[in-house]
Motif scaffolding. Structure first.
Motif, short mmCIF file in Angstrom:
data_model
loop_
_atom_site.label_atom_id
_atom_site.label_comp_id
_atom_site.label_asym_id
_atom_site.label_seq_id
_atom_site.Cartn_x
_atom_site.Cartn_y
_atom_site.Cartn_z
N LEU B 58 -3.74 -7.86 -6.09
CA LEU B 58 -2.88 -6.76 -6.56
C LEU B 58 -1.46 -6.86 -6.02
O LEU B 58 -0.62 -6.04 -6.39
N ASN B 60 1.39 -8.22 -6.26
CA ASN B 60 2.65 -8.13 -7.01
C ASN B 60 2.82 -6.82 -7.77
O ASN B 60 3.89 -6.51 -8.27
N THR B 61 1.74 -6.05 -7.87
CA THR B 61 1.84 -4.79 -8.61
C THR B 61 1.99 -3.60 -7.66
O THR B 61 2.25 -2.49 -8.12
N ILE B 62 1.81 -3.84 -6.35
CA ILE B 62 1.81 -2.70 -5.42
C ILE B 62 3.25 -2.33 -5.05
O ILE B 62 3.99 -3.15 -4.52
N PRO B 63 3.67 -1.09 -5.34
CA PRO B 63 5.00 -0.66 -4.94
C PRO B 63 5.08 -0.58 -3.41
O PRO B 63 4.20 0.03 -2.80
N PRO B 64 6.08 -1.23 -2.80
CA PRO B 64 6.15 -1.28 -1.32
C PRO B 64 6.12 0.10 -0.68
O PRO B 64 5.59 0.25 0.41
N ARG B 65 6.68 1.10 -1.35
CA ARG B 65 6.76 2.42 -0.72
C ARG B 65 5.39 3.06 -0.50
O ARG B 65 5.25 3.90 0.37
N ILE B 66 4.42 2.71 -1.33
CA ILE B 66 3.09 3.32 -1.13
C ILE B 66 2.04 2.27 -0.77
O ILE B 66 0.84 2.49 -0.95
N VAL B 70 -2.15 2.46 -0.70
CA VAL B 70 -2.96 1.62 -1.57
C VAL B 70 -3.97 0.83 -0.75
O VAL B 70 -5.16 0.76 -1.09
N VAL B 73 -6.76 3.10 0.38
CA VAL B 73 -7.71 3.44 -0.69
C VAL B 73 -8.68 2.29 -0.92
O VAL B 73 -9.90 2.49 -1.02
N THR B 77 -12.64 2.59 -0.08
CA THR B 77 -13.61 2.41 -1.16
C THR B 77 -14.65 1.36 -0.77
O THR B 77 -15.85 1.58 -0.93
N VAL B 80 -17.06 2.73 2.01
CA VAL B 80 -18.05 3.69 1.49
C VAL B 80 -19.09 2.95 0.65
O VAL B 80 -20.29 3.22 0.72
N LEU B 81 -18.61 1.98 -0.11
CA LEU B 81 -19.51 1.16 -0.92
C LEU B 81 -20.54 0.43 -0.06
O LEU B 81 -21.75 0.48 -0.31
N GLN B 84 -23.06 2.89 1.33
CA GLN B 84 -24.04 3.35 0.35
C GLN B 84 -25.09 2.28 0.06
O GLN B 84 -26.28 2.57 -0.03
#
Lengths: 207, 204
Positions: B58, B60-66, B70, B73, B77, B80-81, B84
């Motif tokens: 991912l 190249n698609t991740i905006p540096p500010r967030i 990301v 998350v 995920t 938790v996976l 479970q």
């Protein structure tokens, strides 16, 4: 690194990411739920069977449980006595267990478990080694409590867990609470009991 | 950097615990016994490898500010996976690990690798980097788990070694300090000391 992203892109990106993550987790949680529930129910039955000395695997727990145990209101009866449930809190989360008592309120079997106590410290309450310390102890006129350097000849005292003081205190509180319920139960039923004084059941252990 | 170095360096010269001093918290918490240390190691390897690969795909698609959100998350995920799946298929192992599966989310090694490596490297290199760091972490955990269980409880993987050797009868006693978290810190300190003395270039 001068690649810039618009606010709109950031909003859409984060929303999409969260939705995808939530979808994956929902699908997995829902599809695995029946297996997890079955594991948990079988485990409860295994625990109750273990207190009366019956070793069950997860597969034959249902069948053995039906043979040996009768559900009563909030407790369980077996051939020579009753099994009382214990519920309480440890350091990180819930702790629970079952005590099998014979007609003289002597412990014939015990089992404990926990949700998230520290492995190797408080988590040790789930071991057989710890549970066996309760055998032969009594719940007749007062509750069993945990103590540091316990006096083994005292029928109300059991060795606490080194490094697991908070969990041990939780077990003591849980036993005191179960004792209150049990003494009410036994005074109102045919199970013999000499209980009258419950005021000294919560003696705090000096640490 | 050669691919093999990606696995080899985190093992010693760039060990996440000994050199980067990350992941210390879980390393103190789960090493009182060998078994939870091993299961924890495996879980961390799975999470760090998978999250490294996903973030790398991912990147190249991740905006540096967030980017931190990301990463969080993705890691949450996965954790938790894993939790479970363990609960459904290997219930006993999941009980053994209890709260520490959830705490993998907060393991600095995972986000450290995402931030430092996977955000700027290709998926295959990220895979190897995750594997290397996971293994580097595991080695220290297993050594600590071994030493602490052996000297603290006299057992190994729950097997009563000291009792079978008959050492208690001649006056041997378990070292209670070994099962306390501070002793893990002291042991890590000793290992770092030994490690630095072997690798002079790491000394400042």
């Amino acid at each position: 690194m001068a690649k810039s992203f618009s606010n709109r892109y950031i909003f859409i990106y984060s929303a999409a990411l969260v939705v995808v993550a939530a979808l994956i987790l929902t699908v997995v949680a829902v599809s695995l739920k029946p297996m997890q529930t079955r594991n948990q129910q079988a485990e409860t039955k295994q625990m109750i069977l273990k207190t009366i000395g019956v070793d069950a695997t997860r597969d034959n727990a249902d069948q053995l449980y039906a043979e040996h145990i009768t559900d009563a209101d909030g407790y369980y009866t077996f051939a020579s006595g009753i099994v009382i449930p214990l519920k309480g809190t440890g350091l990180w989360g819930p702790i629970w267990g079952y005590l099998a008592l014979d007609s003289t309120s002597t412990v014939v079997g015990a089992v404990f478990d926990h949700k998230g106590e520290t492995p190797g410290l408080g988590g040790e309450i789930a071991t057989d080694k710890f549970a066996q310390r309760f055998i032969g102890k009594k719940m007749d006129t007062q509750a069993i409590h945990l103590a540091k350097n316990a006096d083994h000849s005292n029928p109300y005292e059991v060795d606490a867990i080194s490094g697991g003081t908070m969990t041990s205190n939780g077990v003591t509180a849980m036993l005191a609470k179960a004792y209150d319920d049990y003494s009410k139960l036994s005074s109102s039923s045919s199970i013999s009991s000499t209980t009258s004084d419950t005021s000294n059941t919560r003696e705090e252990v000096q640490q | 950097m050669k691919n093999f170095d990606l696995i080899k360096l985190p093992f010693s010269k760039n060990n996440p615990i000994l050199v980067q001093v990350l992941g210390i918290c879980s390393c103190l918490a789960v090493t009182a016994q060998l078994k939870p240390a091993v299961v924890m190691s495996l879980s961390v390897i799975v999470v760090v490898v998978l999250s490294n690969v996903i973030i790398s795909l991912l990147r190249n698609t991740i905006p540096p500010r967030i980017r931190i959100i990301v990463q969080l998350v993705v890691v949450s995920t996965l954790v938790v996976l894993v939790d479970q799946v363990l609960k459904a298929y290997v219930y006993d192992v999941s009980k053994q690990l209890s709260v520490f599966v959830g705490l993998i989310i907060t393991n600095c090694i995972v986000m450290g690798r995402l931030e430092a490596f996977a955000m700027v490297q290709k998926p295959w290199a990220s895979f190897l980097d995750g594997l290397g760091n996971g293994l580097g972490y595991s080695v220290i955990l297993i050594v600590l788990g071994f030493v602490r269980e052996f000297f603290g409880s006299g057992t190994l993987w729950g097997y009563p070694v000291m009792e079978k050797l008959g050492l208690y009868e001649v006056g041997y006693e378990n070292n209670g300090l070994m099962i306390m978290p501070p002793m893990a810190l002291i042991l890590v300190g000793l290992i770092i000391w030994w490690h630095r003395s072997k690798n002079k270039d790491l000394c400042e």
